[in-house]
Design a protein around this motif. Sequence first.
Motif, PDB file in Angstrom:
ATOM      1  N   GLU A  68       0.833  -1.208   0.000  1.00 35.84           N
ATOM      2  CA  GLU A  68       0.000   0.000   0.000  1.00 35.84           C
ATOM      3  C   GLU A  68       0.863   1.253   0.000  1.00 35.84           C
ATOM      4  O   GLU A  68       0.552   2.233  -0.690  1.00 35.84           O
ATOM      5  CB  GLU A  68      -0.929  -0.010   1.212  1.00 35.84           C
ATOM      6  N   ARG A  69       1.968   1.217   0.761  1.00 35.33           N
ATOM      7  CA  ARG A  69       2.873   2.365   0.779  1.00 35.33           C
ATOM      8  C   ARG A  69       3.482   2.586  -0.606  1.00 35.33           C
ATOM      9  O   ARG A  69       3.563   3.712  -1.092  1.00 35.33           O
ATOM     10  CB  ARG A  69       3.976   2.168   1.825  1.00 35.33           C
ATOM     11  N   GLN A  70       3.908   1.498  -1.253  1.00 37.41           N
ATOM     12  CA  GLN A  70       4.499   1.598  -2.585  1.00 37.41           C
ATOM     13  C   GLN A  70       3.483   2.136  -3.594  1.00 37.41           C
ATOM     14  O   GLN A  70       3.810   2.960  -4.449  1.00 37.41           O
ATOM     15  CB  GLN A  70       5.017   0.233  -3.042  1.00 37.41           C
ATOM     16  N   SER A  71       2.254   1.689  -3.476  1.00 39.70           N
ATOM     17  CA  SER A  71       1.195   2.150  -4.375  1.00 39.70           C
ATOM     18  C   SER A  71       0.962   3.649  -4.226  1.00 39.70           C
ATOM     19  O   SER A  71       0.793   4.364  -5.214  1.00 39.70           O
ATOM     20  CB  SER A  71      -0.103   1.387  -4.091  1.00 39.70           C
ATOM     21  N   LEU A  72       0.979   4.141  -2.993  1.00 37.92           N
ATOM     22  CA  LEU A  72       0.780   5.573  -2.753  1.00 37.92           C
ATOM     23  C   LEU A  72       1.917   6.398  -3.346  1.00 37.92           C
ATOM     24  O   LEU A  72       1.700   7.491  -3.874  1.00 37.92           O
ATOM     25  CB  LEU A  72       0.656   5.839  -1.246  1.00 37.92           C
ATOM     26  N   VAL A  73       3.148   5.871  -3.267  1.00 40.46           N
ATOM     27  CA  VAL A  73       4.292   6.559  -3.875  1.00 40.46           C
ATOM     28  C   VAL A  73       4.120   6.618  -5.387  1.00 40.46           C
ATOM     29  O   VAL A  73       4.321   7.667  -6.016  1.00 40.46           O
ATOM     30  CB  VAL A  73       5.623   5.858  -3.517  1.00 40.46           C
ATOM     31  N   GLU A  74       3.743   5.495  -5.976  1.00 36.99           N
ATOM     32  CA  GLU A  74       3.593   5.423  -7.439  1.00 36.99           C
ATOM     33  C   GLU A  74       2.476   6.330  -7.956  1.00 36.99           C
ATOM     34  O   GLU A  74       2.538   6.797  -9.096  1.00 36.99           O
ATOM     35  CB  GLU A  74       3.330   3.979  -7.859  1.00 36.99           C
ATOM     36  N   ARG A  75       1.505   6.582  -7.102  1.00 40.57           N
ATOM     37  CA  ARG A  75       0.416   7.487  -7.484  1.00 40.57           C
ATOM     38  C   ARG A  75       0.740   8.940  -7.128  1.00 40.57           C
ATOM     39  O   ARG A  75      -0.087   9.825  -7.260  1.00 40.57           O
ATOM     40  CB  ARG A  75      -0.881   7.051  -6.791  1.00 40.57           C
ATOM     41  N   HIS A  76       1.968   9.171  -6.640  1.00 42.27           N
ATOM     42  CA  HIS A  76       2.472  10.493  -6.270  1.00 42.27           C
ATOM     43  C   HIS A  76       1.667  11.124  -5.138  1.00 42.27           C
ATOM     44  O   HIS A  76       1.603  12.348  -5.010  1.00 42.27           O
ATOM     45  CB  HIS A  76       2.481  11.427  -7.494  1.00 42.27           C
ATOM     46  N   LEU A  77       1.060  10.275  -4.298  1.00 41.07           N
ATOM     47  CA  LEU A  77       0.286  10.776  -3.159  1.00 41.07           C
ATOM     48  C   LEU A  77       1.139  10.937  -1.906  1.00 41.07           C
ATOM     49  O   LEU A  77       0.804  11.731  -1.024  1.00 41.07           O
ATOM     50  CB  LEU A  77      -0.894   9.842  -2.875  1.00 41.07           C
ATOM     51  N   ILE A  78       2.228  10.181  -1.802  1.00 42.61           N
ATOM     52  CA  ILE A  78       3.209  10.376  -0.737  1.00 42.61           C
ATOM     53  C   ILE A  78       4.603  10.293  -1.355  1.00 42.61           C
ATOM     54  O   ILE A  78       4.755   9.827  -2.491  1.00 42.61           O
ATOM     55  CB  ILE A  78       3.070   9.345   0.413  1.00 42.61           C
ATOM     56  N   SER A  79       5.596  10.716  -0.599  1.00 44.54           N
ATOM     57  CA  SER A  79       6.979  10.674  -1.088  1.00 44.54           C
ATOM     58  C   SER A  79       7.636   9.350  -0.695  1.00 44.54           C
ATOM     59  O   SER A  79       7.217   8.689   0.261  1.00 44.54           O
ATOM     60  CB  SER A  79       7.780  11.823  -0.472  1.00 44.54           C
ATOM     61  N   PRO A  80       8.700   8.958  -1.398  1.00 40.91           N
ATOM     62  CA  PRO A  80       9.452   7.759  -0.994  1.00 40.91           C
ATOM     63  C   PRO A  80       9.973   7.871   0.440  1.00 40.91           C
ATOM     64  O   PRO A  80       9.998   6.883   1.173  1.00 40.91           O
ATOM     65  CB  PRO A  80      10.603   7.713  -2.011  1.00 40.91           C
ATOM     66  N   ASP A  81      10.384   9.076   0.851  1.00 37.96           N
ATOM     67  CA  ASP A  81      10.898   9.265   2.210  1.00 37.96           C
ATOM     68  C   ASP A  81       9.817   9.002   3.259  1.00 37.96           C
ATOM     69  O   ASP A  81      10.080   8.374   4.293  1.00 37.96           O
ATOM     70  CB  ASP A  81      11.439  10.685   2.387  1.00 37.96           C
TER      71      ASP A  81
END
Length: 335
Positions: A68-81
């Motif tokens: 879920e965290r990776q999905s949010l990053v890929e959707r540009h909703l959160i940062s990798p950090d």
Amino acid sequence: MFDHDNDVVISSRIRLARNLSDIPFPSVMTESEADKVKESVKKAIFDSKTILSTQFSEYDMKKITPLERQSLVERHLISPDLAQNIKNGSALIKNDGTVSILINEEDHLRIQTIFNGLNLKEAWDLADKIDDLIEENISYAFNEKLGYLTACPTNVGTGIRASVMVHLPALTITGQIGNILNSVSKIGIAVRGMYGEGTQSLGDIYQISNQVTLGQSEIEIIENLEGIVKQIISNERKAREDLYKRRKVQIEDRIGRAYGLLTNAKVMSTQEFMRLISDVRLGAVLNIINIDIQKIDEITTHIQPGNLQKIIGKQLEPYERDVKRAEYVAKLIRS
């Protein structure tokens, strides 16, 4: 004419860095202080007497899965950090995906708004409203001379980072991209990959943003970036036109081959997909292929590793993922 220049511009983003006045920066704060930041920001949003109070959902990094965290990053909703900050990180995300409030990343909070196409001013208006709403309940770290105080000195002042995601295949094919990106870097503009700082360009997609946050107003920063982006848009369109005039058969062949692989391949890596979809997106813009640009951009997000596995409903080994990606891409493009 394309709507909001979306033939070149994929999306526009505004990000505001803010910190609470009575709590140390995230790099030195305690876990209890981190919890206080979370609760303060949540209260400012969820207890507000506005329609926005019902439009956000919380995503606590330690309570959601790595997928879920990776999905949010890929959707540009959160940062990798933020995705890596399992201990203290959290995000409040508006249900339509236009607003993300990142909590306990490099700063206590980062307000992010994203719009399709070249819509920096609309993104700024929304970010400013969210910022004002939060500031009604939270005292920000602010200095009359320096402006908003941030963990990284490069964000001090307005705390604003305006960025535009652009697709520049013709400038890349013709070899002009290096000179253009070098030129803009000399006038205070940063160029990064799809997922921001420290990432590489995939599929001829670049993120262009301001570096200066002090000494100019938010509107001045946005207008300066927008002016530079419009020049890049003009250069890309001219490169597309010239390229198609001079190498019509080669370009049609390249795009046709890309489309053929995307609709018939049995195994496909993310890198290969990004290279091929870049050519197909160019083909759509040049009216060589009849496919909607927005559909291409949605497919590009869906087939990234985290999102693809989330859609399928389970984690996959890399080879299995590449097989499913090929199958899924062919189905979506043909539909």
